[in-house]
Design an enzyme around this catalytic site. Sequence first.
Site, short mmCIF file in Angstrom:
data_model
loop_
_atom_site.label_atom_id
_atom_site.label_comp_id
_atom_site.label_asym_id
_atom_site.label_seq_id
_atom_site.Cartn_x
_atom_site.Cartn_y
_atom_site.Cartn_z
N CYS A 106 10.55 -5.34 7.60
CA CYS A 106 10.90 -4.60 8.81
C CYS A 106 11.78 -5.44 9.74
CB CYS A 106 9.64 -4.15 9.52
SG CYS A 106 8.40 -5.43 9.63
N GLU B 34 3.82 -0.39 14.29
CA GLU B 34 4.79 -1.44 13.97
C GLU B 34 5.77 -0.81 13.00
OE1 GLU B 34 6.87 -3.70 12.22
OE2 GLU B 34 5.18 -4.73 11.27
N GLY C 285 5.87 6.94 11.82
CA GLY C 285 5.25 6.50 13.06
C GLY C 285 5.20 7.63 14.09
N LYS D 89 -6.01 2.51 4.80
CA LYS D 89 -5.30 3.14 3.68
C LYS D 89 -4.09 2.31 3.28
CE LYS D 89 -1.94 6.16 3.08
NZ LYS D 89 -1.37 5.68 1.80
N GLU E 203 18.07 1.66 8.59
CA GLU E 203 17.28 0.67 7.86
C GLU E 203 17.42 0.96 6.36
OE1 GLU E 203 12.96 0.87 8.37
OE2 GLU E 203 12.98 -1.30 8.66
P1 NAP Z 1 6.00 5.16 5.15
O1 NAP Z 1 6.01 6.52 4.54
O2 NAP Z 1 6.18 5.03 6.59
O3 NAP Z 1 4.66 4.45 4.66
C1 NAP Z 1 3.77 3.67 5.42
C2 NAP Z 1 2.34 4.14 5.26
O4 NAP Z 1 2.16 5.40 5.91
C3 NAP Z 1 1.92 4.38 3.82
O5 NAP Z 1 0.58 4.02 3.66
C4 NAP Z 1 2.12 5.87 3.68
O6 NAP Z 1 1.44 6.46 2.62
C5 NAP Z 1 1.62 6.35 5.01
N1 NAP Z 1 2.07 7.70 5.37
C6 NAP Z 1 3.16 8.38 4.91
N2 NAP Z 1 3.22 9.61 5.47
C7 NAP Z 1 2.16 9.71 6.30
C8 NAP Z 1 1.68 10.74 7.17
N3 NAP Z 1 2.30 11.90 7.31
N4 NAP Z 1 0.56 10.48 7.88
C9 NAP Z 1 -0.08 9.31 7.78
N5 NAP Z 1 0.31 8.32 6.98
C10 NAP Z 1 1.43 8.50 6.24
O7 NAP Z 1 7.07 4.32 4.46
P2 NAP Z 1 7.54 4.48 2.95
O8 NAP Z 1 7.54 5.90 2.48
O9 NAP Z 1 6.76 3.55 2.16
O10 NAP Z 1 9.03 3.96 3.05
C11 NAP Z 1 10.06 4.70 3.68
C12 NAP Z 1 10.92 3.80 4.54
O11 NAP Z 1 10.14 3.28 5.63
C13 NAP Z 1 11.43 2.53 3.88
O12 NAP Z 1 12.55 2.74 3.12
C14 NAP Z 1 11.66 1.65 5.07
O13 NAP Z 1 12.90 1.90 5.66
C15 NAP Z 1 10.57 2.01 5.99
N6 NAP Z 1 9.43 1.08 5.95
C16 NAP Z 1 9.24 0.24 6.98
C17 NAP Z 1 8.20 -0.65 6.96
C18 NAP Z 1 7.95 -1.62 8.06
O14 NAP Z 1 7.22 -2.58 7.87
N7 NAP Z 1 8.47 -1.43 9.23
C19 NAP Z 1 7.32 -0.67 5.90
C20 NAP Z 1 7.50 0.22 4.87
C21 NAP Z 1 8.56 1.10 4.92
P3 NAP Z 1 2.23 6.59 1.24
O15 NAP Z 1 2.25 5.25 0.70
O16 NAP Z 1 1.47 7.53 0.41
O17 NAP Z 1 3.59 7.13 1.56
#
Ligand code: NAP
Length: 500
Positions: free
Chosen positions: A307, A273, A256, A198, A404
Site C-alpha cells: 500500500c 488502512e 474501505g 477474516k 494504484e
Molecule cells: P480488497 O477487496 O480490498 O481486500 C481486502 C479484504 O477485504 C479481503 O479480506 C477481502 O476479502 C475483503 N473484502 C472484499 N470485499 C469486501 C466487502 N464488501 N466487505 C467486507 N470485506 C470485503 O482488496 P483486493 O480485492 O484483494 O485487491 C484489490 C485492490 O486493492 C488491489 O489491486 C490493490 O490496489 C488494493 N489493495 C490494497 C491493499 C492495502 O494494503 N492498502 C491491500 C490489498 C489490496 P476477499 O479476499 O475475499 O476479497
Amino acid sequence: MAAAAPSIEKAVRGVTSAPVLDFLKRPKNLLIGGKWVPAKSGKTFETINPANEEVLALVAEGDKADVDEAVKVARKAYEEGKWPNIGPHQRARYLFKIAELIEAHADELAILETLNNGMAISLARGMVAGAAEVFRYYAGWTTKIYGETNPSDPSMFNYTLREPVGVCGQIIPWNGPIAMFAWKIAPALACGNVSILKPAEQTPLTALRLGELVLEAGVPDGVVNIITGFGETAGAAIASHPDIDKVAFTGSTEVGKLILQASAGNLKRVSLELGGKSPNVIFADADLESAVSTSMFGFCMLSGQVCCAGTRVFVQQDFQDTFVDALTRYTSKFKASDPLDPKTTVGPLVSREQFERVKSYLELGKKEGATPVLGGEVTSGKGYFVDPAIFTGVKNNMRIAQEEIFGPVAAIIPFKDENDAVLQGNDTTYGLAAAVWTKDVSRAHKVARALKAGTVWVNCYNNIDPISPFGGYKQSGIGRELGKYAIDLYTQIKSVYVKL
Ligand code: NAP
Ligand code: MG
C-alpha cells in the site's frame, strides 16, 4: 460442490519442510470458540501457489452463518470476562508466548507465506520476525494502559478508565498476511478485546497456522476466531454485524468505503488502512547510489503489492537523466523469479486477477504516451511473474500516475524545485506515505512537513517500526495503527465522577 483433494507435492515443488507439508495436509477449517470447524454450508475454496498456479489446499468457505456463530462465542468470551478480566501481567505473558511461538516456527511460517502469497522468501522471513516484534511490543503495552485523574471540583473525584472496545471484526488483505495478522490481533488483545479475523481469500494459510499458535499459547477459547472466506459474504457480514463493536480493515480504498457504509447500522468504530500512490521525491543533491537502490526497493518490494509502495518517482529535472539511467541499470538486474530461492528479490504477483490488472496498466501506460524504459511486457508461462517496469515521460495526471497499480511499476515524473515537488507530490487522492531524498537538512524537514502523508521517509524507504504510527491522510484511511495510536483504536474512555 466438493472439489478434489489437491496434489500438495505438485503445488509445493521442492519444499521438504515436514511442518509445512503436515500443515498443508490437515483440514483448513474455521477457528470458532477454540475449535476448528468446517463451514456450516460445508463449502470449501481452493487456495493456490501463485508461482505455479497449483492448488495448495482447500479451505473452509465461511459466510454469514459462520460469522454469526463466531460473534456469539466471541461475545460470550468477552462478557464472561475470559479475556478483558485477565490481569495485564498475565495478558502480557500470552502475547510474549505468541511472539516466542512465531519465532520458534519462523521457518515454517515464512515458507507457507511464500507458497501462498508469492513474496520472496527473504522478505517473508523479515515479515515473520516483524510480526513477533509487534506481539512483543504490545505485550509491553498491556501494563501501561492508564486512565487519568482529573483536577475537577474539590467536592468531586473524577477519573477516567481506559476500557476495551469489545468484539472486534478484523479484515485483512493478501499482501502481507502475517504482518497484518500481527498488526490487528496484537493491539486488540493487549487492550482486552476479542476478535473475529477474516484473512484474504488469496492468502488464508498463515492466518490459520497463526490461529493454531494462538491456541498453543493458551489464549482462552473464543478470544481469537478466524473465518476464512470471501469479502462479499464473510467480510460483508462482519462489517454489517449488529453485535460487532469495531471493525479494522486493511485493503483497497473502494472496499474501505463499503466497510464504512456497512458499519453505519450499529455505528461501529471503524479504522481503515487503504491504498496509496506514494510520491518518492529525489532532489539533484541526493546520494545517487542509495537513492537508486532504495527507490528500486520502494516500488519493487513484494512486487509492488504494497500500500505504501513508492510508485510515483519524482526526479528533479536536471538530475533526471543521471538518475533514470542508474535506476534502470540497477533495476534490470532483478527479474521476477522463484520466490523460494533465497537470492530472489521479486517474486510473482499474488493472483491471476492481479496479474491481469498489472498487465492492463502496462498497456495503459503506453497508450497514455509514457515510455517503458525498462520492462513493460509480460511473458506467458506458469506463474504470475511480472518483471519490474519503469516508465518515463509520465505526467502526474495520467492514470498510471494516479491509480494504484499494485505491481512493480514506477512512473518517473520530473519536477523543477521544492515547491513544484510538493505540489505535484500532493496532487493525488491518496496520502499514505512519501519520501524525500536530499543532503540538505532544512529542505528535508520542510518537504517532510509539506507532504500530505501519514508516513514520510527521509533518505530511506519502507522502514516500519511497531513503535511508530502507520496510516493514511486523505483517502488512504482513517486512524493510525502501530505505536501508542493503536491503543486508541482498541480502547474507549469512561469518565467516572465520585461525589466526595
Ligand atoms: P480488497 O477487496 O480490498 O481486500 C481486502 C479484504 O477485504 C479481503 O479480506 C477481502 O476479502 C475483503 N473484502 C472484499 N470485499 C469486501 C466487502 N464488501 N466487505 C467486507 N470485506 C470485503 O482488496 P483486493 O480485492 O484483494 O485487491 C484489490 C485492490 O486493492 C488491489 O489491486 C490493490 O490496489 C488494493 N489493495 C490494497 C491493499 C492495502 O494494503 N492498502 C491491500 C490489498 C489490496 P476477499 O479476499 O475475499 O476479497
Ligand atoms: Mg477481493
